[in-house]
Every structure is written in structure tokens, then in C-alpha cells.
Design a protein around this motif. Structure first.
Motif, PDB file in Angstrom:
ATOM      1  N   GLN A   1      55.801  46.991  38.481  1.00 46.04           N
ATOM      2  CA  GLN A   1      56.054  47.651  39.767  1.00 46.04           C
ATOM      3  C   GLN A   1      57.537  47.819  40.068  1.00 46.04           C
ATOM      4  O   GLN A   1      57.949  48.789  40.712  1.00 46.04           O
ATOM      5  CB  GLN A   1      55.352  46.924  40.916  1.00 46.04           C
ATOM      6  N   ARG A   2      58.371  46.908  39.576  1.00 47.35           N
ATOM      7  CA  ARG A   2      59.814  47.038  39.843  1.00 47.35           C
ATOM      8  C   ARG A   2      60.427  48.224  39.103  1.00 47.35           C
ATOM      9  O   ARG A   2      61.463  48.754  39.514  1.00 47.35           O
ATOM     10  CB  ARG A   2      60.543  45.744  39.459  1.00 47.35           C
ATOM     11  N   LEU A   3      59.778  48.646  38.013  1.00 48.25           N
ATOM     12  CA  LEU A   3      60.222  49.836  37.304  1.00 48.25           C
ATOM     13  C   LEU A   3      59.624  51.111  37.891  1.00 48.25           C
ATOM     14  O   LEU A   3      60.210  52.186  37.784  1.00 48.25           O
ATOM     15  CB  LEU A   3      59.828  49.749  35.822  1.00 48.25           C
ATOM     16  N   MET A   4      58.457  50.976  38.507  1.00 48.17           N
ATOM     17  CA  MET A   4      57.726  52.143  38.989  1.00 48.17           C
ATOM     18  C   MET A   4      58.124  52.572  40.391  1.00 48.17           C
ATOM     19  O   MET A   4      58.092  53.754  40.719  1.00 48.17           O
ATOM     20  CB  MET A   4      56.217  51.863  38.961  1.00 48.17           C
ATOM     21  N   PHE A   5      58.477  51.607  41.250  1.00 43.47           N
ATOM     22  CA  PHE A   5      58.648  51.909  42.675  1.00 43.47           C
ATOM     23  C   PHE A   5      60.022  51.487  43.171  1.00 43.47           C
ATOM     24  O   PHE A   5      60.452  50.355  42.946  1.00 43.47           O
ATOM     25  CB  PHE A   5      57.578  51.183  43.508  1.00 43.47           C
ATOM     26  N   GLN A   6      60.695  52.391  43.866  1.00 41.92           N
ATOM     27  CA  GLN A   6      61.932  52.018  44.537  1.00 41.92           C
ATOM     28  C   GLN A   6      61.635  51.095  45.716  1.00 41.92           C
ATOM     29  O   GLN A   6      62.389  50.177  46.003  1.00 41.92           O
ATOM     30  CB  GLN A   6      62.659  53.280  45.018  1.00 41.92           C
TER      31      GLN A   6
ATOM     32  N   GLY B   1      41.421  51.294  34.535  1.00 42.35           N
ATOM     33  CA  GLY B   1      41.657  52.663  34.130  1.00 42.35           C
ATOM     34  C   GLY B   1      41.450  52.843  32.648  1.00 42.35           C
ATOM     35  O   GLY B   1      41.366  51.875  31.882  1.00 42.35           O
ATOM     36  N   SER B   2      41.368  54.099  32.254  1.00 43.20           N
ATOM     37  CA  SER B   2      41.176  54.484  30.865  1.00 43.20           C
ATOM     38  C   SER B   2      42.352  55.323  30.412  1.00 43.20           C
ATOM     39  O   SER B   2      42.738  56.280  31.097  1.00 43.20           O
ATOM     40  CB  SER B   2      39.875  55.286  30.722  1.00 43.20           C
ATOM     41  N   SER B   3      42.958  54.966  29.284  1.00 42.56           N
ATOM     42  CA  SER B   3      44.017  55.753  28.665  1.00 42.56           C
ATOM     43  C   SER B   3      45.149  56.017  29.654  1.00 42.56           C
ATOM     44  O   SER B   3      45.817  55.084  30.096  1.00 42.56           O
ATOM     45  CB  SER B   3      43.421  57.056  28.115  1.00 42.56           C
ATOM     46  N   ALA B   4      45.391  57.279  30.045  1.00 40.94           N
ATOM     47  CA  ALA B   4      46.450  57.588  30.998  1.00 40.94           C
ATOM     48  C   ALA B   4      46.233  56.844  32.308  1.00 40.94           C
ATOM     49  O   ALA B   4      47.182  56.332  32.921  1.00 40.94           O
ATOM     50  CB  ALA B   4      46.514  59.092  31.247  1.00 40.94           C
ATOM     51  N   GLY B   5      44.987  56.771  32.757  1.00 40.79           N
ATOM     52  CA  GLY B   5      44.683  56.028  33.975  1.00 40.79           C
ATOM     53  C   GLY B   5      45.019  54.563  33.835  1.00 40.79           C
ATOM     54  O   GLY B   5      45.521  53.931  34.777  1.00 40.79           O
ATOM     55  N   ALA B   6      44.752  54.004  32.650  1.00 42.43           N
ATOM     56  CA  ALA B   6      45.092  52.596  32.408  1.00 42.43           C
ATOM     57  C   ALA B   6      46.605  52.405  32.390  1.00 42.43           C
ATOM     58  O   ALA B   6      47.116  51.396  32.899  1.00 42.43           O
ATOM     59  CB  ALA B   6      44.486  52.131  31.088  1.00 42.43           C
ATOM     60  N   GLU B   7      47.336  53.368  31.826  1.00 41.78           N
ATOM     61  CA  GLU B   7      48.797  53.265  31.833  1.00 41.78           C
ATOM     62  C   GLU B   7      49.332  53.258  33.268  1.00 41.78           C
ATOM     63  O   GLU B   7      50.225  52.467  33.601  1.00 41.78           O
ATOM     64  CB  GLU B   7      49.396  54.433  31.051  1.00 41.78           C
ATOM     65  N   ALA B   8      48.786  54.127  34.108  1.00 37.44           N
ATOM     66  CA  ALA B   8      49.225  54.172  35.506  1.00 37.44           C
ATOM     67  C   ALA B   8      48.929  52.853  36.217  1.00 37.44           C
ATOM     68  O   ALA B   8      49.790  52.295  36.908  1.00 37.44           O
ATOM     69  CB  ALA B   8      48.547  55.330  36.228  1.00 37.44           C
ATOM     70  N   VAL B   9      47.713  52.352  36.032  1.00 38.23           N
ATOM     71  CA  VAL B   9      47.309  51.114  36.706  1.00 38.23           C
ATOM     72  C   VAL B   9      48.115  49.927  36.187  1.00 38.23           C
ATOM     73  O   VAL B   9      48.637  49.121  36.976  1.00 38.23           O
ATOM     74  CB  VAL B   9      45.797  50.873  36.516  1.00 38.23           C
ATOM     75  N   LEU B  10      48.226  49.800  34.877  1.00 35.04           N
ATOM     76  CA  LEU B  10      48.945  48.655  34.311  1.00 35.04           C
ATOM     77  C   LEU B  10      50.409  48.660  34.710  1.00 35.04           C
ATOM     78  O   LEU B  10      50.996  47.610  35.005  1.00 35.04           O
ATOM     79  CB  LEU B  10      48.814  48.650  32.789  1.00 35.04           C
ATOM     80  N   ASN B  11      51.031  49.836  34.720  1.00 31.76           N
ATOM     81  CA  ASN B  11      52.427  49.903  35.138  1.00 31.76           C
ATOM     82  C   ASN B  11      52.588  49.546  36.607  1.00 31.76           C
ATOM     83  O   ASN B  11      53.553  48.890  36.996  1.00 31.76           O
ATOM     84  CB  ASN B  11      53.005  51.298  34.857  1.00 31.76           C
ATOM     85  N   ALA B  12      51.631  49.967  37.435  1.00 31.06           N
ATOM     86  CA  ALA B  12      51.692  49.621  38.855  1.00 31.06           C
ATOM     87  C   ALA B  12      51.520  48.126  39.073  1.00 31.06           C
ATOM     88  O   ALA B  12      52.135  47.536  39.974  1.00 31.06           O
ATOM     89  CB  ALA B  12      50.624  50.389  39.629  1.00 31.06           C
ATOM     90  N   VAL B  13      50.686  47.493  38.252  1.00 31.35           N
ATOM     91  CA  VAL B  13      50.404  46.067  38.410  1.00 31.35           C
ATOM     92  C   VAL B  13      51.516  45.202  37.828  1.00 31.35           C
ATOM     93  O   VAL B  13      52.024  44.289  38.493  1.00 31.35           O
ATOM     94  CB  VAL B  13      49.056  45.717  37.742  1.00 31.35           C
ATOM     95  N   TYR B  14      51.909  45.491  36.596  1.00 31.36           N
ATOM     96  CA  TYR B  14      52.820  44.604  35.878  1.00 31.36           C
ATOM     97  C   TYR B  14      54.277  45.078  35.859  1.00 31.36           C
ATOM     98  O   TYR B  14      55.180  44.286  35.574  1.00 31.36           O
ATOM     99  CB  TYR B  14      52.354  44.432  34.433  1.00 31.36           C
TER     100      TYR B  14
END
Length: 299
Positions: A169-174, A154-167
Motif C-alpha cells: 500500500q505504501r507504493l500504491m497510495f499517496q 482476485g485472479s491474475s490482474a485482479g490478484a495483482e491489484a488486490v495483493l499490491n493494495a494489501v501488501y
């Protein structure tokens, strides 16, 4: 005639092998397919699938990419994203460009927008990303995808979404069950960051390629406030950028390549076309073939 047909197939196979599949252009393109991967609150979220034409390989790596735009704009049909997807498909990849919910459209994502809202924005975009990846995994047979060779980026905001989902995930998803069935081979980040690099562990330390300007004024290169907000402002939230992420990966003996642009700002969220030969070589050697390389390039 049968022998001639077999010879022709062997010749084509040899030609593609000689051209180094996944590194050099070996194919023309099939017509791009557009699919709805999920519908949320009445909004159909779509993705475009780019594929090599006349490819006999039955299981191919896939690249799934999220555009930038501050969670307020941008599109999967940005010319740079389309050009990248076409280049990838010509090399033998299945390439996917995805849309996602632009929850900050017409609104601020800066220092006047509260940190809790920023976290929710990250979570919703990360959820859309996982749904898009899950859609491609579910349809792996239709598109000839090797689900052990999924590259995300991803790029910029897209990269933030992807990186947070990858690294993170315990903060992003219940519920992390959606993530457990997804096996990622690598991450390609253009000026991205995560909420907390401490959540990167041996279990989720996916190899990555990172491009970032050292003086990025929106997304921190190392560890700093998002948009450089002051502590007293509503939008103050600390993020860990490419430098901090790669330091964590290095400590975990995980492969990465970091391009640091001395004095560069957020312009390095753009597709790095001048460096794509090195990117695709790293995709091939590390993401697809498992080499453990740690490279840092200063520009």
C-alpha cells in the motif's frame, strides 16, 4: 403457537450449525443486488452482492473478489466468478464481485508497455479495489457484515491489484488513510504478484491462500520479470509472486496456504473448483477463527 415458532427457530439454528456454516452449503440465495460503488471520469463502477437467504446471523464475513483479464478485459459476471460467489453465499458468506477500470482495454500490457505505465495501472486498480471494500464497510449494517472478517481475493490482474493494495500500500497510495480503516482477515490469490515483497511487514502481513503454476509465463511464481520481459525492453519490471510472498509470510510467522502446480502456466489463474473444499476450510479455520497454519501443497 409461540412455542412452536421458537422451537422452529431453534431447530433451524441447530440444523445450520450441524451443517457447519461457512464450510457446507446451508442456504439458498437471495436475489443478487448490483450497486455502483464509485463513479470515476464518468464511468460507474459496479459490484454484485450475493447473500444467503433467510439467514438470521446479523454479522457475517464478506468475500470481495476482483476478476482477471490483463486490465483489458474480463467482467465481474464471468461464469466462474459468479459460481464461486454463489457457492460462498450458500455457505453463509456475503460474496461480492467487483468491476474496476480496465485502463488497458484494447492496448498492450506486455513488454512493449513501459514499466512506469504498468505501475500506474496497478495503482489505479488497487485504488478501485480499496474503494469497493470501503463501500461495503460503509454499508455493513445494510448487508449484515462483520468488518473484522473481510476476505479479499482476485485472479491474475485482479490478484495483482488486490495483493499490491494489501501488501504494497505504501507504493500504491499517496494517501493511505482509506486503508487504515479496513481490517482484512485474509487474501485469496490466483496467480498474482506484487511489486516488492520487502514492503510486507508485521503490520500488513495478512494471512493468505495462493494458487500458482511454477512456470507461469505471465505472472512470475517466485521473483522474475513481469511477462518475462528482457531488461532492455520498455515493460521490464520485476515482480514477486506467490512463492516469494509466502516465504516472507513464513518469516513473519503468518498463516498461509500455497498450492504450487509443477510445470503449470497461467491457467492456474482460473478458479480452483476442485480445491474449494480445502479453500473454504482454510477460510474458516484461519481467516475466521485465527488458527496459525502454514501449508504447502505440490501438484
Amino acid at each position: 403457537m409461540k412455542n412452536l415458532f421458537i422451537y422452529t427457530l431453534l431447530f433451524l439454528s441447530f440444523s445450520i450449525s450441524a451443517q457447519e456454516r461457512f464450510i457446507e452449503d446451508s442456504f439458498k440465495l437471495k436475489k443478487t443486488e448490483t450497486k455502483t460503488y464509485v463513479t470515476k471520469n464518468g464511468e460507474a463502477l459496479k459490484l454484485d452482492i450475493y447473500q444467503p437467504k433467510n439467514d438470521t446471523m446479523q454479522q457475517r464475513p464478506v468475500i470481495i473478489f476482483m476478476h482477471g483479464g490483463g486490465f483489458a478485459g474480463g467482467t465481474r459476471t464471468n461464469p466462474a466468478e459468479v459460481k464461486f460467489a454463489e457457492k460462498a453465499a450458500k455457505k453463509g458468506y456475503v460474496a461480492v464481485q467487483i468491476s474496476y477500470r480496465l485502463t488497458r482495454k484494447g492496448q498492450s500490457f506486455g513488454c512493449d508497455y513501459e514499466a512506469a505505465g504498468k505501475m500506474k495501472t496497478f495503482k489505479l486498480a488497487a485504488e478501485d479495489f480499496i474503494d469497493a471494500v470501503s463501500f461495503m464497510v460503509k454499508n455493513k449494517d445494510e448487508y449484515g457484515i462483520d468488518t473484522s472478517k473481510i476476505i479479499v481475493g482476485g485472479s491474475s490482474a485482479g490478484a495483482e491489484a488486490v495483493l499490491n493494495a494489501v501488501y504494497n500500500q505504501r507504493l500504491m497510495f499517496q494517501d493511505t488513510s482509506k486503508y487504515k480503516n479496513i481490517d482484512l482477515a485474509g487474501v485469496f490469490s490466483l496467480a498474482g504478484a506484487i511489486v516488492d515483497a520487502r514492503y510486507i511487514t508485521e503490520e500488513n502481513a495478512v494471512p493468505g491462500i495462493f494458487f500458482h503454476g511454477t512456470e507461469d509465463n505471465l505472472v512470475p511464481y517466485a521473483t522474475a520479470p513481469h511477462h518475462w520481459c528482457d531488461p532492455g525492453q520498455p515493460g521490464y519490471i520485476m515482480l514477486d509472486g506467490s512463492r516469494t510472498i509466502t516465504q516472507k509470510l513464513a518469516n513473519l510467522n503468518t498463516a498461509y496456504m500455497l498450492y504450487s502446480f509443477e510445470g503449470g502456466k497461467h491457467e492456474h489463474s482460473g478458479m480452483p473448483f476442485d480445491y474449494l473444499p480445502e479453500v473454504f476450510e482454510f477460510f474458516n479455520s484461519v481467516f475466521l477463527n485465527g488458527e496459525n497454519r502454514q501449508l504447502e501443497v505440490w501438484k
